[in-house]
Each structure stands twice: as structure tokens, then as C-alpha cells.
Write a protein that holds these residues in place. Structure first.
Motif, PDB file in Angstrom:
ATOM      1  N   UNK A   6      38.969  43.075  31.945  1.00  0.00           N
ATOM      2  CA  UNK A   6      39.739  41.835  31.821  1.00  0.00           C
ATOM      3  C   UNK A   6      39.055  40.669  32.540  1.00  0.00           C
ATOM      4  N   UNK A   7      37.813  40.390  32.153  1.00  0.00           N
ATOM      5  CA  UNK A   7      37.018  39.341  32.802  1.00  0.00           C
ATOM      6  C   UNK A   7      36.739  38.159  31.879  1.00  0.00           C
ATOM      7  N   UNK A   8      37.655  37.866  30.959  1.00  0.00           N
ATOM      8  CA  UNK A   8      37.404  36.812  29.974  1.00  0.00           C
ATOM      9  C   UNK A   8      37.142  35.460  30.627  1.00  0.00           C
ATOM     10  N   UNK A   9      37.767  35.160  31.760  1.00  0.00           N
ATOM     11  CA  UNK A   9      37.614  33.843  32.374  1.00  0.00           C
ATOM     12  C   UNK A   9      36.178  33.577  32.804  1.00  0.00           C
ATOM     13  N   UNK A  10      35.493  34.590  33.317  1.00  0.00           N
ATOM     14  CA  UNK A  10      34.167  34.370  33.907  1.00  0.00           C
ATOM     15  C   UNK A  10      33.018  34.933  33.088  1.00  0.00           C
ATOM     16  N   UNK A  11      33.298  35.811  32.129  1.00  0.00           N
ATOM     17  CA  UNK A  11      32.209  36.521  31.454  1.00  0.00           C
ATOM     18  C   UNK A  11      31.339  35.599  30.619  1.00  0.00           C
TER      19      UNK A  11
END
Length: 270
Positions: free
Chosen positions: A12-17
Motif C-alpha cells: 500500500x505505497x501508492x503515495x510514494x511509489x
């Protein structure tokens, strides 16, 4: 000219990926090892041409080691999903890969997001080993702060690695609480006993080291808050260790008749 694999573990790293993978677009291969993301993480990884593999979470070190084993090229670069290479670091890595690297591994200074701002350039930055020859490296088995270990010479690069993980005081507090809890089983398994006096003496030392000697004062109030949270982390590591021993030694002491039983030990992923 050695080929380069980048490996990233995700959950769940959509913000930073997006920023992470965009910073390593020059790599010959990007491996994303996911442990069950339910946001847009996998869509972002596909958009950047990553090879996506799946693995239920094994623990910080074992998960990264598994991602390392999936890499196909002789040189590898580890990034956390909330990290990104700066343009200067990208140029340095590309220059190394265009020639013959002289060291077995390379460290980067890491510039931290300090809540509402990036850290001041004058702060003393920690350096992290991230780029290394795959055949000469592995990931340590530490329960929380797992990191690459390399056989051979390790050199330092000047281009920074950006870390965008600590976006608020609340996020940092949650992170250090989870890290402290995650260290307890290993500390107890070591056979050493908790030293309660460390709860009193160690946190002030950690605060002074961070705020003065590592120059977090240059970050103003953000630096002051970060140094306090670092001291809290130092406190929690020893407090939770001592608590675990105390529950085992004297759980229920002084409780009235009919009181509910003590809760089971708390272990979490973080």
C-alpha cells in the motif's frame, strides 16, 4: 558494463511509489515484491515496467532478502518504497554502471522529509548502503532495521537519497512505536535482561545527540520535534522490553479477585 536491478518491497505505497520508481527509470530491471497491496501500488509498478512478484510478508529482513534473490543482474540497488534517488545520485549511479565499479558496495547520504519540510542541508545525514554487487551482498536478519551487508570495500557517494516517509508527527510516532515493539522478541531471545535504568538515562542522551550533534536544530521546530520523538523511541525500546519481562514475571500482581486475565503479548507488523 554491469547491468543493474532495482528491488523494492511494497505494501500500500501508492503515495510514494511513483517518485521512487521514476527516479530509477534508467535501471535495466525493476523488481517490485508486493505483500498484498489494496491501493494503486501495483498499477503504478506496471506503469513503470516493473516485474511484479508476490509474497506474504515474511518480516522486514526476510522480505528484502527474497526481493534481492529475484533480481537477475549482477549489481542491485535497494530502495524503500518511500525513498527516491536525487538527480545527482542518479547521475552517479549511471556513471558507475557505465564503467567498472571499484567497490563492492556504495552508501548514499539520506535527506529526510521532516514533517512539513525537507531537512536543512547542514544537518548531519545518516548514510545507507543501497547499491552493491549482488553476489557479495545479503540482507541482515535484524527484526526491524534490516539492511544490506556486503563482503568487500564499501565507498560513499555524494548524491543524496530522499526519504519521504515521515509526513507528520503522528506518522513518525506510529512508526517508532511499531519498531520498538518489533524489537522486543529479538531482545528477549538474546538472553539479556532489560535494564530499566536505561529508560531514565538513554532518552536524554539520544535527544542531545540528535538535536545538537546531528544538528537537527537547523530544522527549527520540526527538528526539535523529531529529536523528541527519537528520544521517545529510545525510551520505548527499553520500556516495552521491561514490560514483557514484567508480564512474564508478575502478571496480575495486586489485581483484585475476578479481574480479567492479562492480554496476550502484542506483536505487529508495523
Amino acid at each position: 558494463m554491469p547491468a543493474l536491478s532495482v528491488f523494492v518491497t511494497t505494501f500500500n505505497n501508492a503515495r510514494t511509489l511513483e517518485a521512487c520508481l521514476a527516479s530509477v527509470a534508467f535501471a535495466d530491471e525493476i523488481v517490485v515484491l508486493d505483500s498484498g497491496s489494496r491501493d494503486e501500488t501495483l498499477e503504478i509498478a506496471r506503469r513503470h515496467g516493473a516485474r511484479i512478484e508476490h509474497q506474504p510478508f515474511l518480516g522486514y529482513g526476510r522480505q528484502k532478502q527474497r526481493a534481492l534473490e529475484l533480481c537477475r543482474h549482477p549489481w542491485v540497488l535497494l530502495l524503500d518504497a518511500d525513498e527516491a534517488l536525487s538527480p545527482r545520485a542518479q547521475a552517479e549511479v549511471r556513471a558507475l554502471m557505465a564503467g567498472a565499479p571499484e567497490a563492492a558496495g556504495y552508501r548514499f547520504p539520506r535527506h529526510e522529509q521532516r514533517f512539513w519540510r525537507m531537512c536543512h542541508p547542514g544537518v548531519r545525514h545518516n548514510r545507507f548502503l543501497r547499491l552493491f554487487e549482488a553476489a557479495r551482498g545479503r540482507i541482515s536478519e535484524e527484526p526491524v532495521h534490516a539492511a544490506p551487508v556486503v563482503e568487500g570495500k564499501v565507498a560513499s557517494l555524494s548524491g543524496p537519497l530522499y526519504h519521504f516517509g515521515e509526513t507528520s508527527v503522528r506518522v513518525k510516532l506510529a512508526k517508532v512505536s511499531a519498531y520498538a515493539a518489533g524489537l522486543v522478541p529479538a531482545k528477549r531471545a538474546s538472553g539479556r535482561r532489560a535494564r530499566p535504568w536505561m529508560m531514565l538515562l538513554y532518552p536524554p542522551f539520544v535527544f542531545l545527540r540528535a538535536f545538537l550533534f546531528k544538528r537537527l536544530f537547523l530544522d527549527g521546530w520540526a527538528g526539535f520535534i523529531a529529536a523528541v520523538v527519537m528520544a521517545q523511541y529510545a525510551f520505548l525500546k527499553h520500556a516495552l522490553w521491561y514490560e514483557a519481562e514484567s508480564f512474564e514475571r508478575e502478571a496480575g500482581r495486586g489485581m483484585p479477585e475476578g479481574a480479567p486475565p492479562p492480554p496476550p503479548p502484542e506483536h505487529g507488523r508495523g
